[in-house]
Scaffold this active site. Structure first.
Site, mmCIF file in Angstrom:
data_model
loop_
_atom_site.group_PDB
_atom_site.id
_atom_site.type_symbol
_atom_site.label_atom_id
_atom_site.label_comp_id
_atom_site.label_asym_id
_atom_site.label_seq_id
_atom_site.Cartn_x
_atom_site.Cartn_y
_atom_site.Cartn_z
ATOM 1 N N ARG A 288 -33.418 89.104 13.933
ATOM 2 C CA ARG A 288 -32.534 89.721 14.921
ATOM 3 C C ARG A 288 -31.074 89.655 14.473
ATOM 4 N NH1 ARG A 288 -34.615 86.987 19.824
ATOM 5 N NH2 ARG A 288 -36.696 87.501 19.145
ATOM 6 N N ARG B 150 -40.021 76.869 24.664
ATOM 7 C CA ARG B 150 -38.593 76.991 24.964
ATOM 8 C C ARG B 150 -38.437 76.397 26.355
ATOM 9 N NH1 ARG B 150 -39.265 81.616 21.445
ATOM 10 N NH2 ARG B 150 -37.856 81.212 19.713
ATOM 11 N N ASP C 16 -31.975 81.205 8.661
ATOM 12 C CA ASP C 16 -30.630 81.544 9.139
ATOM 13 C C ASP C 16 -29.792 80.296 9.439
ATOM 14 O OD1 ASP C 16 -32.141 80.690 11.272
ATOM 15 O OD2 ASP C 16 -31.505 82.264 12.650
ATOM 16 N N THR D 294 -37.845 77.293 10.616
ATOM 17 C CA THR D 294 -37.756 78.642 11.183
ATOM 18 C C THR D 294 -37.974 79.643 10.059
ATOM 19 O OG1 THR D 294 -36.235 80.319 12.053
ATOM 20 C CG2 THR D 294 -35.214 78.418 11.042
ATOM 21 N N GLY E 32 -39.084 78.731 18.031
ATOM 22 C CA GLY E 32 -40.081 79.554 17.343
ATOM 23 C C GLY E 32 -40.865 78.739 16.330
ATOM 24 N N ASP F 47 -31.900 76.804 15.084
ATOM 25 C CA ASP F 47 -30.543 76.422 15.502
ATOM 26 C C ASP F 47 -30.470 76.052 16.986
ATOM 27 O OD1 ASP F 47 -30.990 79.065 16.195
ATOM 28 O OD2 ASP F 47 -28.921 79.707 15.849
ATOM 29 N N ASP G 163 -36.721 82.440 9.813
ATOM 30 C CA ASP G 163 -35.539 83.301 9.629
ATOM 31 C C ASP G 163 -34.607 82.893 8.490
ATOM 32 O OD1 ASP G 163 -36.302 84.943 11.687
ATOM 33 O OD2 ASP G 163 -35.237 83.783 13.212
HETATM 34 P P1 ADP Z 1 -34.944 77.882 17.855
HETATM 35 O O1 ADP Z 1 -34.882 76.402 17.756
HETATM 36 O O2 ADP Z 1 -36.120 78.449 17.145
HETATM 37 O O3 ADP Z 1 -33.620 78.533 17.505
HETATM 38 P P2 ADP Z 1 -34.375 78.381 20.700
HETATM 39 O O4 ADP Z 1 -33.035 78.983 20.427
HETATM 40 O O5 ADP Z 1 -35.245 79.068 21.673
HETATM 41 O O6 ADP Z 1 -35.264 78.236 19.384
HETATM 42 O O7 ADP Z 1 -34.133 76.854 21.181
HETATM 43 C C1 ADP Z 1 -35.215 76.019 21.509
HETATM 44 C C2 ADP Z 1 -34.874 75.183 22.697
HETATM 45 O O8 ADP Z 1 -33.752 74.325 22.387
HETATM 46 C C3 ADP Z 1 -34.426 75.922 23.948
HETATM 47 O O9 ADP Z 1 -35.495 76.392 24.722
HETATM 48 C C4 ADP Z 1 -33.654 74.853 24.698
HETATM 49 O O10 ADP Z 1 -34.507 74.011 25.426
HETATM 50 C C5 ADP Z 1 -33.003 74.051 23.570
HETATM 51 N N1 ADP Z 1 -31.610 74.491 23.390
HETATM 52 C C6 ADP Z 1 -31.164 75.618 22.789
HETATM 53 N N2 ADP Z 1 -29.821 75.716 22.849
HETATM 54 C C7 ADP Z 1 -29.384 74.613 23.515
HETATM 55 C C8 ADP Z 1 -28.097 74.119 23.910
HETATM 56 N N3 ADP Z 1 -26.979 74.782 23.624
HETATM 57 N N4 ADP Z 1 -28.057 72.948 24.590
HETATM 58 C C9 ADP Z 1 -29.181 72.274 24.875
HETATM 59 N N5 ADP Z 1 -30.409 72.685 24.542
HETATM 60 C C10 ADP Z 1 -30.537 73.832 23.859
#
Ligand code: ADP
Length: 319
Positions: free
Chosen positions: A171, A72, A129, A125, A11, A103, A127
């Site tokens: 969320r 993503r 969080d 982010t 995000g 995260d 959030d």
């Molecule tokens: P944010 O970083 O805002 O929390 P996301 O949770 O959508 O956003 O994570 C961003 C991207 O990071 C995901 O689309 C994915 O490519 C990668 N990612 C998230 N979790 C994992 C994981 N456990 N292992 C490897 N890549 C991950």
């Protein structure tokens, strides 16, 4: 270390551009070359790289969003995708990587570290969080956006003597709702960390009416459920007219506050300094106004809790 990469992932958050700028300029100051990777891990897999210079990051400190774009990537979640991403980094001679994101992006960074890539995370982010940091980049701007909306809604709420419910992002985290609720003078703040007590919320509204209060503003973090559902519950219990405003993605945009620009500048610079020191698998944070760093996996094994004193304060100031 000669050449580093920087990407934004997940995000978007206001202040990411200020962080990119700080990474690029700190790196160049220390004699490094910097490559921008577009669209987060998706662009890493497909080799969407762009050389960055001092002037590539000019005139962006005040802009929301991210000039590197974000995405993503499902592909990056697969071992094949990650192997391809690592190959791309090696092929382009990139020795270290700064990942600006939330995260999920940090979990992705850990997998790159496991492949031998030196990587440092910068928490971006809205959030707020992420554990091991008092603030994440974008949170302050998002809170100010919500407070601005509350100020406007308050005018119309007073004129029509209505109850307004404002649904905000979060969320799994009530950080935005709590901070904006206190700063905006909300009557009740519903967050996922505490079970909602609709009877108490309704009684408070009716008590306020009895003493001549013209309006009520209730903040609902999206993790509690739909504000529309909450409004029905409150209408049934109070018999009062309610209106719902869902702020949605407005909270992600806008020019970053001075606080977020400052935070992003300090964190972005620290990320590069850590890479230069040979540190990897760490995230940057700010604790008591001091820039710190912690191992990502350790940080993510913790849960960022709501400050119980602040939550109680919200209840006390809105009796
Ligand atoms: P944010 O970083 O805002 O929390 P996301 O949770 O959508 O956003 O994570 C961003 C991207 O990071 C995901 O689309 C994915 O490519 C990668 N990612 C998230 N979790 C994992 C994981 N456990 N292992 C490897 N890549 C991950």
């Amino acid at each position: 270390m000669k050449r580093i990469g920087v990407l934004t992932s997940g995000g978007d958050a206001p202040g990411m551009n200020a962080a990119i700028r700080a990474v690029v300029r700190t790196a160049i100051f220390h004699g490094l070359e910097v490559v921008g990777i577009l669209r987060g891990y998706a662009g890493l897999i497909y080799g969407e790289f762009k050389e960055l210079s001092i002037s590539s990051v000019g005139d962006i400190i005040h802009r929301g969003g991210t000039i590197l774009l974000t995405a993503r990537s499902q592909e990056f979640m697969t071992p094949e995708g990650r192997t391809q991403a690592v190959k791309m980094l090696q092929h382009r001679g990139i020795d270290g990587l700064v990942v600006i994101g939330g995260d999920g992006s940090f979990r992705g960074a850990v997998t790159l570290h496991e492949h031998g890539i030196k990587v440092v995370g910068v928490p971006g982010t809205i959030d707020n969080d992420i554990p091991c940091t008092d603030f994440t980049i974008g949170f302050d701007t998002a809170v100010n956006t919500v407070v601005d909306a509350i100020n406007k809604l308050r005018d119309t709420a007073t004129s029509h003597e209505r109850v307004f419910l404002v649904e905000v992002m979060g969320r799994n985290s009530g950080q935005i709702a709590l901070a904006a609720g206190i700063a905006g003078g909300a009557e009740s703040i519903l967050i996922p960390e505490y079970a909602p007590n609709f009877a108490e919320v309704s009684e408070k509204i009716l008590r306020g009416r009895d003493r001549g209060k013209l309006h009520s503003i209730i903040l609902v973090a999206e993790g509690v459920g739909s504000a529309l559902e909450v409004s029905k519950e409150i209408e049934e219990r109070t018999g009062l007219d309610t209106r719902v405003t869902i702020l949605g993605h407005i909270q992600r945009g806008g020019t970053p506050t001075a606080f977020d620009r400052m935070l992003a500048s300090r964190m972005g610079a620290k990320a590069v300094e850590l890479l230069l020191e040979g540190v990897s698998n760490h995230m940057v944070g700010i604790v008591n106004n001091t820039i710190v760093s912690h191992e990502i996996e350790w940080a993510l094994s913790l849960k960022k809790a709501i400050d119980a004193d602040v939550y109680q304060l919200a209840g006390m100031l809105s009796i």
